[in-house]
Each structure stands twice: as C-alpha cells, then as structure tokens.
Design a protein around this motif. Structure first.
Motif, mmCIF file in Angstrom:
data_model
loop_
_atom_site.group_PDB
_atom_site.id
_atom_site.type_symbol
_atom_site.label_atom_id
_atom_site.label_comp_id
_atom_site.label_asym_id
_atom_site.label_seq_id
_atom_site.Cartn_x
_atom_site.Cartn_y
_atom_site.Cartn_z
ATOM 1 N N ARG A 123 0.840 -1.200 0.000
ATOM 2 C CA ARG A 123 0.000 0.000 0.000
ATOM 3 C C ARG A 123 0.877 1.254 0.000
ATOM 4 N N GLN A 124 1.988 1.207 0.754
ATOM 5 C CA GLN A 124 2.925 2.329 0.768
ATOM 6 C C GLN A 124 3.517 2.570 -0.617
ATOM 7 N N ILE A 125 3.888 1.478 -1.292
ATOM 8 C CA ILE A 125 4.456 1.588 -2.636
ATOM 9 C C ILE A 125 3.431 2.208 -3.584
ATOM 10 N N GLU A 126 2.197 1.754 -3.474
ATOM 11 C CA GLU A 126 1.138 2.292 -4.335
ATOM 12 C C GLU A 126 0.950 3.785 -4.084
ATOM 13 N N ASP A 127 0.888 4.178 -2.827
ATOM 14 C CA ASP A 127 0.708 5.591 -2.494
ATOM 15 C C ASP A 127 1.874 6.430 -3.013
#
Length: 341
Positions: free
Chosen positions: A326-330
């Motif tokens: 999720r961090q990578i996506e954000d």
C-alpha cells in the motif's frame, strides 16, 4: 514532436520494407562460456534486450550488430547494438542501415503484430513477412525514417527528464524498508493449491468477454477474450506460466480460463491484491531457474520454497506485506501526480 499524427501513416507489408530476415547459427547452451566482458548471448526472453548473459566470443557464429532480433516463440523484438550470438529459435531482421532510433520506432510497431502470436503459435519469418505494419510516411508515401528517428530521440529525452524528476522526488519520500533478515522460506504447496489450466485451441475459442490467460508476459497474461465457460477459475487467484514465458505471474481479479501452459495458485489463506503483488515478484524470481528448457510443472511448483517476511510466530506476515505494498502504491501515485501536475 510529442504527438504522432496518425493521418500521415501508411500500411506496408513487412516483406516489402524488410525483405531479409535471417536465421543465425545456434550457439547451444551447453557450449557457451560465460564471460562478463564478452558479447551478448540472445535467447527467447522478453527481458534485458533478450540477453541471457554475456559469453566468450566464439570463432564462427557471431551475428552482426545494428539488427532487430526476435524469438519465434515469444515474438519480442530487440535492437542489437553490438556483435551477438544466438540461442535456439532466434531470428534477426536486416534493417538496411537504419539508425538505432528509427529501429526502436519500428520495434514498437512490430510488437503490435506480435500480440497475435502466443507461445504455441510462433511468429516465424514466413508469417512475419506476410504481416502488415503501419509506419509514418513522407509526401512520396514512403516510410519516413527521419521522422521516426527524431520522434524516438525526443521520447528518450523526455524519459530521461521524467526519471530525473522521479529520483529528485524520491529524496523527500520515506517508505518502510523490507528487512530481509526477518524472512523465512515457506513451501508454496503449503499456502497455495496449485491447479493446472485446461487446453483450449484457437479453433475452439468463442468470442466473448472472459479473459483467456495464456503463456504471455504482458497484458496480465490475457491473450484472448472468450465466451467458453466450461473450465473457469475464480478471481482473487494468481496465474503462473509454467511453459513458454516460464514464471510469469499475475494477480487475477476476475474469473478467467487458464490455458494448459498456466498453473493457478488458489490461496489457503486470506489473499488480497496487495499481498498478491508482494508475492508475485518472488514467484517470478523462483521461476527464472526453470527457463525455456525446463517447464515449471505443478509438482515442482508445490515443492518450491518462497522466501517471505515472517511474524513473531514464524508464520508469513501477511499484514506487513499488505502495508508495504500500500505504501508503494501511495508513493507511485504521488510521483505520477507530481509529474502530471
């Protein structure tokens, strides 16, 4: 020159533009001698410009530079800038001394043709020559090689600028790092049921809206859209190619038909998109060891180990994987917004 004017394009038979497609001598894997200072050994790969690794230059089977190579069974085109040697089922197009950038433009056009050919339906020279290719044209209705050269040079400069921008923004964005010392090996078969796909020939396909997942490394594995529904697989699963583009893995968020070149991983735990996206690169890495010579069979896949983050109880840390992705996506959304805005 940021936009291609499509009304200035013409359609050509490949054989009329590039009549000479050569089949080089094969440099068999058992004969190669790896050498980091050697020349490229080009095989049926979709990555790294087709190069498996560099090898010691042999005496009699070196191919010329400045040509477009492609593999019949994966139909991926690459520009070879230097002397190179060939693995099995590799061909090259004599491009008549075109510039590197014009060739890169042509490759993008040729790759559109390649989407019609899966691993089981190879793009051999006789077939390629009869295909049509659309290219920008001059006022004389001839291929406009100068335009293609300038267009690709322009795209290269824009890409370099974008990369510099991404690297600059990265300095100000912190993400949670993956601590690999807390990882453990987990048996694939313990956490997934591996189910083999079902053969469906082109002749028996019915046009429809259901994804058909074949031995492809692009388009999430989708090679056709069908209406056949006898052997469908559930969504929220991972497809893995065991033959052809071995090890290519994709998260499937809709029902689909998997070809007999594909295995489907059904989770024995609560899988979601983010956990799947964390696991998929790991599965791809495992699959690389099987390559084109060996198939990653169901039985072997079940016995292989995947290295994953572990929690305090020594079990896969699914929550950590989800948060990390999720961090990578954000982060990527922030970067894209910054570039577009």
């Amino acid at each position: 020159m940021n936009k291609i004017e499509f009304e200035q394009w013409g359609t050509f038979r490949v054989k009329d533009v590039f009549p000479h497609i050569e089949k080089p001598k094969v440099y068999h894997t058992r004969e190669v001698k790896r050498n980091d200072d050697g020349i490229p050994y080009v095989v049926r790969s979709k990555y790294n410009n087709g190069m498996k690794y560099r090898v010691t230059r042999p005496s009699d089977i070196v191919n010329p530079p400045n040509v477009i190579s492609f593999g019949s069974e994966n139909a991926t085109f690459f520009f070879q800038e230097e002397d190179w040697v060939s693995g099995r089922d590799i061909y090259y197009i004599d491009v008549k001394g075109l510039s590197k950038y014009a060739c890169l433009f042509v490759i993008a056009c040729l790759q559109q043709i390649a989407t019609k050919y899966s691993y089981n339906y190879g793009l051999f020279p006789a077939l390629l020559k009869e295909e049509s290719i659309r290219l920008p044209i001059t006022i004389s209705n001839l291929p406009d090689w100068e335009y293609m050269d300038l267009y690709m040079k322009n795209r290269e400069e824009k890409t370099k600028s974008s990369i510099v921008g991404l690297l600059y923004m990265r300095k100000g964005i912190k993400t949670k790092t993956v601590i690999t010392k807390q990882w453990r090996n987990f048996l694939i078969g313990e956490y997934f049921d591996v189910v083999k796909g079902t053969r469906l020939t082109k002749a028996n396909m019915i046009d429809g809206e259901i994804n058909f997942i074949g031995a492809s490394a692009i388009n999430n594995g989708v090679t056709a859209r069908i209406a056949n529904d006898e052997h469908l697989h559930q969504k929220n699963t991972i497809s893995v190619t065991y033959n052809g583009s071995v090890g290519e893995a994709f998260y499937q968020d809709d029902i689909f038909w998997a070809s007999d070149d594909v295995n489907v991983l059904y989770p024995k735990f609560e899988l979601n998109k983010y956990v799947a996206m964390f696991i998929i690169p790991i599965i791809k890495k495992i699959g690389q060891q099987y390559g084109f010579i060996d198939k990653w069979k169901k039985e072997d896949m079940e016995k292989d180990y995947m290295k994953l983050p572990a929690d305090k109880e020594g079990q896969p840390d699914w929550k950590y994987m989800e948060i990390y992705m999720r961090q990578i996506e954000d982060k990527m959304k922030m970067q894209m917004n910054a570039l577009l805005g």
